[in-house]
Design an enzyme around this catalytic site. Structure first.
Site, PDB file in Angstrom:
ATOM      1  CB  THR A  13      -0.907   0.003   1.243  1.00  0.00           C
ATOM      2  OG1 THR A  13      -1.760  -1.147   1.195  1.00  0.00           O
ATOM      3  CG2 THR A  13      -1.761   1.258   1.309  1.00  0.00           C
ATOM      4  N   GLY A  14       0.431   2.271  -0.704  1.00  0.00           N
ATOM      5  CA  GLY A  14       1.149   3.541  -0.692  1.00  0.00           C
ATOM      6  C   GLY A  14       1.523   3.994  -2.089  1.00  0.00           C
ATOM      7  CB  SER A  15       2.998   7.168  -3.269  1.00  0.00           C
ATOM      8  OG  SER A  15       4.140   7.155  -2.427  1.00  0.00           O
TER       9      SER A  15
ATOM     10  N   GLY B  40       3.554   2.053   7.676  1.00  0.00           N
ATOM     11  CA  GLY B  40       2.252   2.367   8.259  1.00  0.00           C
ATOM     12  C   GLY B  40       1.823   3.805   8.107  1.00  0.00           C
TER      13      GLY B  40
ATOM     14  CB  ALA C   9       9.828   1.098   3.760  1.00  0.00           C
TER      15      ALA C   9
ATOM     16  CD  GLU D 222       1.575  -1.612   4.658  1.00  0.00           C
ATOM     17  OE1 GLU D 222       1.300  -0.785   3.772  1.00  0.00           O
ATOM     18  OE2 GLU D 222       2.249  -1.336   5.665  1.00  0.00           O
TER      19      GLU D 222
END
Length: 221
Positions: free
Chosen positions: A32-34, A99, A87, A107
């Site tokens: 998850t994330g950019s 997170g 990360a 995750e």
């Protein structure tokens, strides 16, 4: 290169890294994330080379589905051949803080199941000592104040992340003012606090491979 270009470079490098490992029945874990979003977009180009994915958040699952990539419930699969995620911080031992997007528990679950954990990050995430990035802790809502008091005893300064509810229905405390010299020990101490679901230290289960985007190209750590 700017930060977005570095993220794109490591996402593409991750595709190149995992592609030889994939078979028609392979399941890929997706974070998850950019940076993970760039990985998802590139993964669509090779979606015919593996069976499907498991996702660490509802947001990632929706992005995968929008590309026509199958998304399975983790309980329905026997094996995850590789898990790819970003990360917020990484140290030279490939121990991470994650997170920032509030998906740390899922995750951590997918990372635990995966045969191999590949972290993709740009060079700004590289640190000698973890803790400059506030450490997220997922907490059962009724235990928020208790957990915060216990974290203070461990030397942290917890701040409630206003307006954020995780995919699991819990809340996030972001812990500031840390210098985490023994990440595995601190991860375990936080997880022993009653009311903590888990925390964003990926130290006991660190990344197996780190693809780090730098001005000199993508480095493998």
């Amino acid at each position: 290169m700017n930060q977005d270009q570095l993220k794109q470079a490591v996402a593409k490098a991750a595709i190149d890294y995992i592609q030889p490992k994939l078979e028609s029945d392979s399941i890929v874990g997706v974070g998850t994330g950019s940076t993970a979003n760039y990985f998802i977009d590139y993964l669509a180009d090779i979606k015919g080379q593996f069976d499907g994915t498991v996702a660490s958040s509802e947001a990632s699952a929706e992005r995968l589905k929008s590309h026509g990539i199958p998304v399975y419930d983790l309980n329905a699969v026997d094996q995850v051949v590789v898990y790819v995620d970003g990360a917020d911080e990484t140290n030279p031992q490939r121990m991470l803080i994650k997170g920032g997007g509030a998906a740390l528990t899922r995750e951590k679950i997918v990372a635990a199941v995966a045969d191999e954990f590949v972290c993709i990050a740009d060079g700004s995430k590289w640190v000698d000592v973890l803790g400059a990035f506030p450490l997220p802790v997922e907490v059962i809502p009724m235990a928020r104040s208790h957990v915060a008091r216990e974290i203070v005893k461990l030397g942290g300064s917890p701040v409630y992340r206003e307006g954020v509810v995780t995919d699991n229905g819990n809340v996030i405390l972001d812990v500031h003012d840390l210098q985490i010299t023994d990440p595995v020990d601190f991860e375990n101490k936080l997880n022993q606090i009653v009311g903590v679901v888990t925390n964003g230290l990926f130290a006991a289960r660190n990344a197996d491979v780190l693809l780090l985007g730098t001005e000199n190209g993508v480095e493998t750590k």
